[in-house]
Write an enzyme that holds these catalytic residues in place. Structure first.
Site, PDB file in Angstrom:
ATOM      1  N   ASP A  21      22.141  64.547  44.673  1.00  0.00           N
ATOM      2  CA  ASP A  21      23.513  64.633  44.178  1.00  0.00           C
ATOM      3  C   ASP A  21      24.356  63.537  44.828  1.00  0.00           C
ATOM      4  O   ASP A  21      24.081  63.131  45.968  1.00  0.00           O
ATOM      5  CB  ASP A  21      24.119  65.998  44.510  1.00  0.00           C
ATOM      6  CG  ASP A  21      23.620  67.102  43.594  1.00  0.00           C
ATOM      7  OD1 ASP A  21      23.087  66.768  42.519  1.00  0.00           O
ATOM      8  OD2 ASP A  21      23.773  68.280  43.953  1.00  0.00           O
ATOM      9  N   TYR A  49      16.458  71.965  52.051  1.00  0.00           N
ATOM     10  CA  TYR A  49      17.819  71.452  52.169  1.00  0.00           C
ATOM     11  C   TYR A  49      18.583  72.243  53.227  1.00  0.00           C
ATOM     12  O   TYR A  49      18.330  73.423  53.438  1.00  0.00           O
ATOM     13  CB  TYR A  49      18.575  71.601  50.839  1.00  0.00           C
ATOM     14  CG  TYR A  49      18.013  70.812  49.692  1.00  0.00           C
ATOM     15  CD1 TYR A  49      18.514  69.556  49.362  1.00  0.00           C
ATOM     16  CD2 TYR A  49      16.978  71.331  48.905  1.00  0.00           C
ATOM     17  CE1 TYR A  49      18.016  68.838  48.290  1.00  0.00           C
ATOM     18  CE2 TYR A  49      16.467  70.617  47.838  1.00  0.00           C
ATOM     19  CZ  TYR A  49      16.993  69.363  47.533  1.00  0.00           C
ATOM     20  OH  TYR A  49      16.473  68.652  46.476  1.00  0.00           O
ATOM     21  N   ASP A  63      30.667  71.651  44.061  1.00  0.00           N
ATOM     22  CA  ASP A  63      30.641  70.937  45.338  1.00  0.00           C
ATOM     23  C   ASP A  63      32.026  70.365  45.612  1.00  0.00           C
ATOM     24  O   ASP A  63      32.960  70.545  44.818  1.00  0.00           O
ATOM     25  CB  ASP A  63      29.553  69.855  45.362  1.00  0.00           C
ATOM     26  CG  ASP A  63      29.772  68.757  44.321  1.00  0.00           C
ATOM     27  OD1 ASP A  63      30.913  68.314  44.150  1.00  0.00           O
ATOM     28  OD2 ASP A  63      28.788  68.329  43.685  1.00  0.00           O
ATOM     29  N   ARG A 156      23.339  73.748  44.764  1.00  0.00           N
ATOM     30  CA  ARG A 156      24.743  74.030  44.420  1.00  0.00           C
ATOM     31  C   ARG A 156      24.859  75.366  43.695  1.00  0.00           C
ATOM     32  O   ARG A 156      25.791  76.139  43.934  1.00  0.00           O
ATOM     33  CB  ARG A 156      25.291  72.917  43.531  1.00  0.00           C
ATOM     34  CG  ARG A 156      25.689  71.663  44.285  1.00  0.00           C
ATOM     35  CD  ARG A 156      26.244  70.627  43.328  1.00  0.00           C
ATOM     36  NE  ARG A 156      25.228  70.080  42.435  1.00  0.00           N
ATOM     37  CZ  ARG A 156      25.425  69.773  41.162  1.00  0.00           C
ATOM     38  NH1 ARG A 156      26.602  70.006  40.600  1.00  0.00           N
ATOM     39  NH2 ARG A 156      24.466  69.242  40.436  1.00  0.00           N
TER      40      ARG A 156
END
Length: 267
Positions: A21, A49, A63, A156
């Site tokens: 991202d 992550y 985000d 996300r």
């Protein structure tokens, strides 16, 4: 990053195994030269992550790059035990709705392109695998966690759904990719080290998770011509064929033997 590696290596043949991202940091596996042909054999590798979720405000991108579209602060924040329970309930196979701002295709266009044009995008749910979720820090309204996920899982969206489980809304403020399969960000080159003369790992490093079969000289010659060779007992699926310390080809194990599907060495 690809442009950087092209300049450093003097070759146009550079690719990667999966984007990040725009707001994210961390590990990117870059393939150079003949190794670019191995990208498809990295599909399915688990990714790990580290993320920070801010509760109480939802953005249109899920985000910190997006606009706040909803605020919902509970009268009291859940305790740590409740947070851990919510994470445990979100582990395993599940259905997930990808974020509107994603690279999913909708009618021939990327979802994020439509969302930026003001088109309302509601993507269908897809089945994903969440192998592990670990709480690292709970300091309301921030929640830091580590997620190990399968292909196609959006962290996300995990943050968005976790906030809902906790009775509020939220968005990620930090996202860092730490691992892809056996690759760890701790072993990666920082951006400023991508310069002419950098040392590349052997092409076979990227397919080390596949079963391995070592070739003698005769079998190597046959494989370089794309010919099927006898398969040892017990091999199945996709097999990496090695000779002289590096991978020569990738093959599929079939009844008739090991059939090369990608050959890295020319005949």
């Amino acid at each position: 990053m690809v442009s950087r590696v092209r300049r450093a290596t003097g070759t146009r043949g550079v690719g990667h195994t999966g984007t990040l991202d725009p707001f994210a940091t961390g590990l990117l596996v870059v393939l150079v030269g003949r190794a670019t042909r191995l990208a498809r054999f990295t599909e399915g590798l688990a990714k790990t992550y580290r993320a920070t979720l801010r509760l109480g405000a939802r953005t249109d991108t899920d985000d910190a790059t997006g606009e706040v579209v909803e605020e919902r602060v509970p009268a009291s924040w859940p305790d740590e035990a409740t947070v851990r329970q919510a994470l445990a309930e979100m582990t395993g196979p599940q259905w997930q709705r990808p974020p509107a701002y994603s690279a999913k295709h909708v009618g021939g266009k990327r979802s994020y392109q439509l969302a930026r044009q003001g088109v309302e995008v509601l993507l269908p749910e897809v089945e994903v695998e969440v192998a592990a979720l670990e709480l690292l820090r709970w300091a309301p309204p921030e929640l830091e966690f580590r997620a190990t996920v399968g292909t196609g899982t959006y962290v996300r969206a995990l943050g968005r759904d976790l906030a809902e489980r906790l009775g509020t809304v939220g968005h990620l403020t930090v996202l860092r990719r730490e691992r892809i399969g056996g690759f760890d960000v701790a072993d990666a080159l920082p951006l400023d080290a991508v310069v002419p003369g950098l040392t590349l790992q052997p092409a076979g490093t990227v397919v080390g998770h596949h079963p391995r079969h070592d070739l003698d000289d005769a079998a190597r010659g046959a494989v370089r011509h794309g010919r099927t060779i006898p398969a040892p007992a017990g091999l199945s699926g996709t097999v990496a064929l090695w000779h002289g310390g590096d991978v020569v080809a990738m093959a599929e194990a079939r009844d008739e033997g090991l059939r090369p599907v990608v050959v890295l060495e020319g005949a």
